[in-house]
Every structure is written in C-alpha cells, then in structure tokens.
Design an enzyme around this catalytic site. Structure first.
Site, PDB file in Angstrom:
ATOM      1  N   CYS A   1       0.742  -1.453  -0.038  1.00  0.00           N
ATOM      2  CA  CYS A   1      -0.026   0.334   0.092  1.00  0.00           C
ATOM      3  C   CYS A   1       0.864   1.739  -0.243  1.00  0.00           C
ATOM      4  O   CYS A   1       0.094   2.314  -0.584  1.00  0.00           O
ATOM      5  CB  CYS A   1      -0.576   0.686   1.116  1.00  0.00           C
ATOM      6  SG  CYS A   1      -2.056  -1.261   1.291  1.00  0.00           S
TER       7      CYS A   1
HETATM    8  N1  COA Z   1     -20.289  -8.399   8.435  1.00  0.00           N
HETATM    9  C1  COA Z   1     -20.544  -9.269   9.522  1.00  0.00           C
HETATM   10  N2  COA Z   1     -19.687  -9.410  10.467  1.00  0.00           N
HETATM   11  C2  COA Z   1     -18.979  -9.463  10.041  1.00  0.00           C
HETATM   12  C3  COA Z   1     -18.369  -9.186   9.008  1.00  0.00           C
HETATM   13  C4  COA Z   1     -19.225  -8.637   7.569  1.00  0.00           C
HETATM   14  N3  COA Z   1     -18.727  -9.250   6.397  1.00  0.00           N
HETATM   15  N4  COA Z   1     -16.955  -9.421   8.598  1.00  0.00           N
HETATM   16  C5  COA Z   1     -16.775  -9.677   9.690  1.00  0.00           C
HETATM   17  N5  COA Z   1     -17.310  -9.699  11.091  1.00  0.00           N
HETATM   18  C6  COA Z   1     -17.516 -10.820  12.561  1.00  0.00           C
HETATM   19  C7  COA Z   1     -16.724 -10.096  12.639  1.00  0.00           C
HETATM   20  O1  COA Z   1     -16.569 -11.932  12.693  1.00  0.00           O
HETATM   21  C8  COA Z   1     -16.450 -10.629  14.595  1.00  0.00           C
HETATM   22  O2  COA Z   1     -17.597 -10.909  14.869  1.00  0.00           O
HETATM   23  P1  COA Z   1     -17.512 -11.839  16.578  1.00  0.00           P
HETATM   24  O3  COA Z   1     -17.319 -10.578  17.367  1.00  0.00           O
HETATM   25  O4  COA Z   1     -18.493 -12.429  17.009  1.00  0.00           O
HETATM   26  O5  COA Z   1     -15.843 -12.821  16.352  1.00  0.00           O
HETATM   27  C9  COA Z   1     -17.033  -8.977  14.177  1.00  0.00           C
HETATM   28  O6  COA Z   1     -18.088  -8.686  12.906  1.00  0.00           O
HETATM   29  C10 COA Z   1     -15.659  -7.843  14.947  1.00  0.00           C
HETATM   30  O7  COA Z   1     -15.023  -8.152  13.180  1.00  0.00           O
HETATM   31  P2  COA Z   1     -13.594  -7.027  13.084  1.00  0.00           P
HETATM   32  O8  COA Z   1     -12.748  -8.074  12.383  1.00  0.00           O
HETATM   33  O9  COA Z   1     -13.082  -7.844  15.092  1.00  0.00           O
HETATM   34  O10 COA Z   1     -14.229  -5.831  12.848  1.00  0.00           O
HETATM   35  P3  COA Z   1     -13.054  -4.233  12.719  1.00  0.00           P
HETATM   36  O11 COA Z   1     -14.239  -3.652  14.068  1.00  0.00           O
HETATM   37  O12 COA Z   1     -11.871  -4.617  13.626  1.00  0.00           O
HETATM   38  O13 COA Z   1     -13.317  -4.269  11.171  1.00  0.00           O
HETATM   39  C11 COA Z   1     -11.932  -4.175  10.000  1.00  0.00           C
HETATM   40  C12 COA Z   1     -12.490  -4.718  10.716  1.00  0.00           C
HETATM   41  C13 COA Z   1     -10.925  -5.422   8.786  1.00  0.00           C
HETATM   42  C14 COA Z   1     -12.293  -2.874   8.843  1.00  0.00           C
HETATM   43  C15 COA Z   1     -10.383  -3.084  10.515  1.00  0.00           C
HETATM   44  O14 COA Z   1     -10.123  -4.245  11.197  1.00  0.00           O
HETATM   45  C16 COA Z   1      -9.734  -2.799   9.626  1.00  0.00           C
HETATM   46  O15 COA Z   1      -9.489  -2.081   9.025  1.00  0.00           O
HETATM   47  N6  COA Z   1      -9.132  -3.029  10.288  1.00  0.00           N
HETATM   48  C17 COA Z   1      -7.378  -2.261   9.420  1.00  0.00           C
HETATM   49  C18 COA Z   1      -6.718  -2.668   7.882  1.00  0.00           C
HETATM   50  C19 COA Z   1      -6.335  -2.094   7.262  1.00  0.00           C
HETATM   51  O16 COA Z   1      -6.194  -1.005   7.460  1.00  0.00           O
HETATM   52  N7  COA Z   1      -6.055  -2.804   6.161  1.00  0.00           N
HETATM   53  C20 COA Z   1      -4.109  -2.740   5.237  1.00  0.00           C
HETATM   54  C21 COA Z   1      -5.052  -3.145   4.326  1.00  0.00           C
HETATM   55  S1  COA Z   1      -3.215  -3.118   3.025  1.00  0.00           S
END
Ligand code: COA
Length: 374
Positions: free
Chosen positions: A156
């Site tokens: 990225c």
């Molecule tokens: N729909 C519904 N629920 C979902 C889901 C979806 N598409 N995807 C995940 N969930 C659930 C999970 O299973 C989890 O359930 P649980 O609490 O029962 O275990 C819950 O929602 C929370 O998931 P989590 O992954 O902890 O969410 P989050 O708030 O951390 O958001 C991201 C996820 C990926 C958006 C966030 O962590 C993020 O942006 N991280 C940085 C990403 C980034 O910058 N990456 C760089 C890539 S180059």
C-alpha cells in the site's frame, strides 16, 4: 541539485461499480450454497457454517460504500467469486500496463507535457501481474518514452516510496523527470469468499509526474521532503509467488494465496506507527500542524484516517482538511492517497502546504510534504 516538483496527476477509474448491497447479496448467496453443500459436515460439527455478511457492518467498520472493479460479473457470481479476466496474448498490452497508460497520459496532460519529456517510468504497485518483463518497461514502450523503467512493490505504500525514488533521482540530476504509475487490480488478490475482508478492496490506477522545478509549465507542487520507513510484520500477508508450483500442494486453491490480514492488530499497530512517523517527519522539517492545509491519507479505513488526522492536526479534522475517497473507491492499495491528492488539490494557493501519506503491508509508511507554487 534540482528541486523536484509534481506537475500532474492522473486517475484511471474502471467502469463497473459494486455497492455494498450487491456485494452482500452475492456473498450471502455463496454462503447459503456452501452451507447447503456441506450440511452434513456442519451438522456433525466437522466444519463451521459460513455466516452472512452485512451492509451495516461493512459501512460501520470501514466507511466503504462502493468500489470500482475491472470485472463485476465473476465477483458477484456465487459460483465464481473472483474477477473473470480474459487471457491476453503476449503481443497485446497487459491489463496493468493498459490501466497505467491511461493514468499516465492524464498525468502528462495535466502537466502540459508529452512522452518526450519523460526520463523514467516507475510502476509501483502491491502486485505485478507477471514476474517479467517489468510492467513499467511495457508502459514505457506504450508511451514511447526513452530512458529506463522499473517495477517496485511496497504494497500500500508503493506510491509514496515511488515518489521518493523519483524525487531523489530528479534532485540528483540522474533523470530530468519521472512518471510514477500505480495500477492496482486489488480485486484479483482479494478473497471474496471471506466475509472478514470481502468488502475491503477496489481497482484503479494512478500516475504522478515529477520533474525539475525549472521545467514546470505552470503551477505545481514542490516536493519539500519525503520520508519512508518499514518494520516487518506478518499481519498483512499474501503467500502467492513463484515458488508455488514447487510446493507439495502446488497450485491448489489455498486461502493464503490471496490477501490475508489480522485486521484488529493492523489497526492497533499501524496507527501509532503512522502517527509517529508523520510527527517526526514534520518536526524534522519544521512544519507545524497549523502550517498544514490538508492531509491526503492512505484510503483503507475511515476510523483509521479520523484517528491519524486528529493525532497529526491536534483536532478533529474539518471537512476538507483530510478528504476521504474510500467511501466510493474502497481501499485501492497504493493508489488511494494519490486519488485523494488528485481530486482534492486544485483549491491550493501559492505557499499552501499539504502532506501525502500511505501506509500498509510490510509494515510500511511513506510521507511526502508538498508546497503549492504558482
Ligand atoms: N459482516 C458482518 N459481520 C462481520 C463481517 C461482515 N462482513 N466481517 C466480520 N464480521 C464480524 C466478525 O466475525 C466479528 O464477530 P465476533 O465479534 O463475533 O468475532 C465482528 O464482526 C467484528 O469483526 P472485526 O474483524 O473485529 O471487526 P473490526 O471492527 O476490527 O473491523 C476491519 C474489521 C478489517 C475493517 C478493521 O479491523 C480494519 O480496518 N483494520 C485495518 C485494515 C487495514 O488497514 N488493512 C490494510 C490493508 S492494506
């Protein structure tokens, strides 16, 4: 020594969009089908059922509402769940080169320059569609540019690392100018069958033209300073690569052949890394928060950008101080901060200062402090 300046940027945006609603409908149909096909194993407790995705979660967790993709039909087909891209012949332009060429021509037009004015082409992206020859050399040939070209990959952060490489070469005099091109086909390395990440990425290409200040045809952004840093982490990883065939399970459809991340850890670890990096860079260049008119940040997650914006500026960013484009484009890897810069920089006036910052896998973070000069 010469002063490197940005005189033009360009963005190639694919025609197809996928809304969160379309994405979730397709994913849920795929999950239902998967669960029906594996009903016995799920019933026996040998396999987990695939839970549904939700539009509400996607928007709240990321701020993403839609994404552009090169191919929509394959991604939304529950029997396919990835883009369907035709095999191109070796004698026709590759997809990355075609996207990059479009963005590069727009950047040159914005700069008021032609291929004859380009000294080098850097293709900086998170994935290359082949090992060699370099995509950058193909773009160089399609443009009709003399000089040299090379590919680089810092995930990225590729765009800002590419800008630093180009700016340093312009500064030293080894080249007169360079195009930094970022074609990102993120849809092809995203795992659309994993609800934790299926909403994250989109496709796009950006280009930035960097030349000597004395060659600029009009108003431009002086590159005051660049800074790059890396710190190894496995929290964003993709194990696909040229050793694939040599491994025991060869080219099997393995989860780790696509994008994988520990999203929570990334969130927790990257935010302090990026905030400290920007603060240090600004401190060393004697740039105060009050000097900054705008931040053009990497476009991965709205909460992440809100956090970084507040940390850097010392207050919740006002509208316009830290524009996001991720709601329309999703995460486009290296291209995100350049889309934001390209779309939200025309209102700058002589002497206004801004900061471009990209960050991500590696971990990696790159920042570029620019000043508008009319
Ligand atoms: N729909 C519904 N629920 C979902 C889901 C979806 N598409 N995807 C995940 N969930 C659930 C999970 O299973 C989890 O359930 P649980 O609490 O029962 O275990 C819950 O929602 C929370 O998931 P989590 O992954 O902890 O969410 P989050 O708030 O951390 O958001 C991201 C996820 C990926 C958006 C966030 O962590 C993020 O942006 N991280 C940085 C990403 C980034 O910058 N990456 C760089 C890539 S180059």
């Amino acid at each position: 020594m010469h002063t490197p300046v940005i005189t033009g940027t360009g963005v190639f945006t694919p025609d197809n969009t996928i809304s969160n609603a379309e994405l979730v409908t397709a994913f849920n149909a795929y999950a239902d089908k998967f669960n029906a096909e594996h009903a016995a194993a799920i019933e026996a407790g040998d396999m987990d059922a695939k839970p549904h995705s939700s539009e509400d979660f996607i928007f709240k967790a990321s701020g993403i509402e839609s994404r552009y993709v090169i191919n929509k039909s394959g991604i939304l087909d529950p029997d396919v769940m990835h883009p369907l891209l035709r095999q191109r012949g070796d004698d026709e332009p590759s997809l990355m080169a075609e996207m990059g060429l479009d963005a590069a021509l727009k950047a040159l037009k914005a700069a008021g320059k032609s291929a004859d004015d380009v000294g080098a082409v850097i293709c900086a992206a998170s994935n290359m569609e082949r090992a060699y020859p370099a995509v950058a050399i193909e773009i160089q040939q399609l443009l009709g540019v003399q000089g040299f070209a090379f590919d680089m990959n810092v995930a990225c952060s590729s765009a800002t690392f590419g800008i630093q490489a180009a700016a340093d070469m312009v500064k030293s005099g080894s080249i007169k100018s360079a195009l930094v091109v970022n074609p990102e086909i993120c849809s092809a390395h995203l795992e659309w069958r994993d609800r934790d990440c299926h909403f994250i990425f989109g496709d796009v290409a950006t280009a930035t033209f960097i030349e000597r200040e004395e060659d600029a045809a009009g108003s431009h952004f002086k590159i005051k300073s660049t800074r790059c840093a890396t710190d190894f982490s496995n929290n964003i990883r993709n194990n696909n690569g040229f050793l694939r065939r040599s491994r025991p399970d060869g080219v099997a459809d393995r989860r780790d052949m696509q994008f994988m991340q520990n999203g929570r850890k990334v969130f927790k670890e990257v935010l302090p890394l990026v905030s400290a990096h920007i603060a240090e860079h600004m401190g060393d260049e004697n740039v105060q928060a009050t000097d900054l008119k705008r931040l053009w940040l990497h476009q991965a997650n709205k909460s992440m950008n809100d956090f970084i914006g507040k940390k850097v500026l010392g207050h919740n960013p006002e509208p316009g101080e830290q524009p996001n484009i991720l709601q329309d484009y999703a995460n486009t890897s290296s291209a995100g901060s350049i889309i934001a810069f390209s779309k939200y920089s025309d209102d700058f006036e002589n002497g206004d200062i801004g900061l471009i910052c990209s960050f991500g896998a590696g971990y990696s973070v790159g920042s570029v402090i620019v000043e508008r000069c009319d």
